[in-house]
Design an enzyme around this catalytic site. Structure first.
Site, mmCIF file in Angstrom:
data_model
loop_
_atom_site.group_PDB
_atom_site.id
_atom_site.type_symbol
_atom_site.label_atom_id
_atom_site.label_comp_id
_atom_site.label_asym_id
_atom_site.label_seq_id
_atom_site.Cartn_x
_atom_site.Cartn_y
_atom_site.Cartn_z
ATOM 1 N N LYS A 161 -7.416 8.164 -1.131
ATOM 2 C CA LYS A 161 -8.727 8.566 -0.559
ATOM 3 C C LYS A 161 -9.289 9.832 -1.205
ATOM 4 C CE LYS A 161 -7.728 6.660 4.054
ATOM 5 N NZ LYS A 161 -6.268 6.448 4.026
ATOM 6 N N ARG B 162 3.321 -1.440 10.590
ATOM 7 C CA ARG B 162 4.448 -1.570 11.519
ATOM 8 C C ARG B 162 4.756 -2.986 12.018
ATOM 9 N NH1 ARG B 162 2.057 3.423 14.649
ATOM 10 N NH2 ARG B 162 0.247 2.410 13.685
ATOM 11 N N ASP C 225 -3.465 4.358 -1.912
ATOM 12 C CA ASP C 225 -4.422 4.787 -0.877
ATOM 13 C C ASP C 225 -4.425 6.316 -0.778
ATOM 14 O OD1 ASP C 225 -5.995 4.921 1.430
ATOM 15 O OD2 ASP C 225 -4.340 4.392 2.764
ATOM 16 N N THR D 70 -11.264 4.960 10.908
ATOM 17 C CA THR D 70 -11.283 4.363 12.254
ATOM 18 C C THR D 70 -10.851 5.383 13.315
ATOM 19 O OG1 THR D 70 -9.169 3.379 11.630
ATOM 20 C CG2 THR D 70 -11.060 1.919 11.676
ATOM 21 N N ASP E 246 -13.760 14.835 -3.807
ATOM 22 C CA ASP E 246 -13.862 16.163 -4.436
ATOM 23 C C ASP E 246 -15.130 16.161 -5.290
ATOM 24 O OD1 ASP E 246 -13.240 18.720 -5.603
ATOM 25 O OD2 ASP E 246 -11.108 18.292 -5.329
ATOM 26 N N LYS F 21 0.852 -1.185 0.000
ATOM 27 C CA LYS F 21 0.000 0.000 0.000
ATOM 28 C C LYS F 21 0.888 1.235 0.000
ATOM 29 C CE LYS F 21 -2.281 1.703 3.769
ATOM 30 N NZ LYS F 21 -2.171 3.171 3.825
HETATM 31 O O1 C5P Z 1 1.315 0.404 11.026
HETATM 32 P P1 C5P Z 1 -0.132 -0.008 10.919
HETATM 33 O O2 C5P Z 1 -0.315 -1.513 10.779
HETATM 34 O O3 C5P Z 1 -0.967 0.559 12.044
HETATM 35 O O4 C5P Z 1 -0.617 0.640 9.540
HETATM 36 C C1 C5P Z 1 -1.953 0.611 9.121
HETATM 37 C C2 C5P Z 1 -2.091 1.323 7.820
HETATM 38 O O5 C5P Z 1 -3.468 1.359 7.454
HETATM 39 C C3 C5P Z 1 -1.627 2.772 7.835
HETATM 40 O O6 C5P Z 1 -1.116 3.080 6.530
HETATM 41 C C4 C5P Z 1 -2.896 3.549 8.101
HETATM 42 O O7 C5P Z 1 -2.847 4.846 7.564
HETATM 43 C C5 C5P Z 1 -3.922 2.706 7.336
HETATM 44 N N1 C5P Z 1 -5.297 2.860 7.798
HETATM 45 C C6 C5P Z 1 -5.704 2.612 9.092
HETATM 46 N N2 C5P Z 1 -7.013 2.782 9.455
HETATM 47 C C7 C5P Z 1 -7.917 3.178 8.549
HETATM 48 C C8 C5P Z 1 -7.533 3.440 7.223
HETATM 49 C C9 C5P Z 1 -6.196 3.262 6.879
HETATM 50 O O8 C5P Z 1 -4.881 2.221 9.931
HETATM 51 N N3 C5P Z 1 -9.190 3.282 8.885
#
Ligand code: C5P
Length: 236
Positions: A61, A215, A59, A123, A64, A32
Site C-alpha cells: 500500500k 484466517r 500488499d 474497510t 508517498d 498475499k
Molecule cells: O484473516 P482475514 O481473512 O480477515 O484476512 C484478510 C486480509 O485482507 C488481511 O491481510 C487484511 O489485512 C487484508 N485486508 C482487509 N481489508 C482491507 C484491506 C486488506 O481485510 N480493506
C-alpha cells in the site's frame, strides 16, 4: 484475467510461512504478503517464494510523493511478484508514477509487469471517520467509486474493495477493471474482527475477480481442505 483465491499469509516469519505452504502439498497457491511479513523477512524472501512458483500479491500500500513511489515500484517490479498496490488517496500523479516505475523496473529486469491495484478506502474507515477526521464530504460509495475511476484513468488494473462494493466499482469503471476483495468468510465460520463479510460463493455472484482469504484458511485445522473449499465455492 483468470479469477483466483489469494491466501493472506499474515505470518511474522519466513519459516512460519513456508511451514504453512507445505501443508498445502504440491499446489502453489496465489498468496498475499503484507507489511507484517515483508518488514520482518524482506525482499529476498519474496523473491525465493516467487521462484518456488507461487504468484504473489505484495500488499504494501505505497503512499508517498510521486518520485519516491516511482523508484520504489521500480525495485518491487524486480521481485517477481504478480500484483502490488498503492493508496488511491496518493492522487493521480502518484498513481501514474507508480505505473511508470513498474514499467521501468520490469524493463530493467526483463520480467513481467505486475498488476497494479489501488486501495480506495480501507474497510476500517467508517462513514463517520470519513467526514469528521478525513474531512471528506461525500458518502463512502461516492468516494470509493470516484477513487476507483481515478485509478482506472491512470491505467491501473483494479482496486481492493469490499466484496459488497465490487458491483459499484464495475459499474463505475467497466467489467474488466479488477476487484480484489478481502472480508471473506464461510457461511458456517467465525467472523473474527471483520464486519462486512461475505462468502466465497456470494463474492463470485457479485463479481469479485480475486478473493483474499486469511484466517478461514490459515487458522483452519486442515488448511488444505479449507483452501480447496474456497476454490470450489469461488471458482467452480
Ligand atoms: O484473516 P482475514 O481473512 O480477515 O484476512 C484478510 C486480509 O485482507 C488481511 O491481510 C487484511 O489485512 C487484508 N485486508 C482487509 N481489508 C482491507 C484491506 C486488506 O481485510 N480493506
Amino acid at each position: 484475467m483468470a479469477k483466483d483465491v489469494i491466501i493472506a499469509c499474515d505470518f511474522s516469519s519466513e519459516e512460519e510461512t513456508l511451514n504453512f505452504l507445505n501443508k498445502l502439498g504440491s499446489r502453489r497457491p496465489f498468496i498475499k504478503i503484507g507489511m507484517e511479513l515483508f518488514y520482518s523477512a524482506g525482499p529476498q524472501m519474496v523473491r525465493r517464494i516467487a521462484e518456488q512458483g507461487s504468484k504473489i500479491f505484495l500488499d504494501l500500500k505505497l503512499h508517498d510523493i510521486p518520485n519516491t513511489v516511482r523508484k520504489a515500484m521500480a525495485n518491487l517490479a524486480g521481485l517477481g511478484v504478480h500484483m502490488c498496490n498503492v493508496h488511491a488517496a496518493g492522487g493521480i500523479k502518484m498513481m501514474q508514477a507508480a505505473r511508470e516505475g513498474l514499467l521501468e523496473g520490469a524493463a530493467r529486469t526483463g520480467g513481467a509487469v505486475p498488476l497494479l491495484i489501488a486501495v480506495t478506502q480501507l474497510t476500517s474507515t467508517s462513514e463517520n471517520m470519513l467526514k469528521n477526521e478525513l474531512l471528506i464530504n461525500c458518502d463512502m460509495e461516492t468516494t470509493v467509486a470516484s477513487y476507483a475511476q481515478n485509478a482506472a484513468r491512470c491505467g491501473l488494473d483494479g482496486v481492493v474493495c469490499s466484496p459488497l462494493e465490487a458491483r459499484l466499482v464495475k459499474e463505475a469503471c467497466g467489467k474488466d477493471f479488477l476487484t480484489v476483495t478481502p472480508g471473506i468468510r464461510f457461511a458456517d465460520g467465525e467472523k473474527g474482527d471483520q464486519v462486512r463479510v461475505t462468502t466465497p460463493q456470494r463474492a463470485k455472484e457479485i463479481g469479485s475477480d480475486f478473493i483474499v482469504v486469511g484466517r478461514p484458511i490459515t487458522a483452519a485445522e486442515n488448511p488444505a481442505e479449507a483452501y480447496f473449499r474456497c476454490v470450489k465455492e469461488f471458482l467452480e
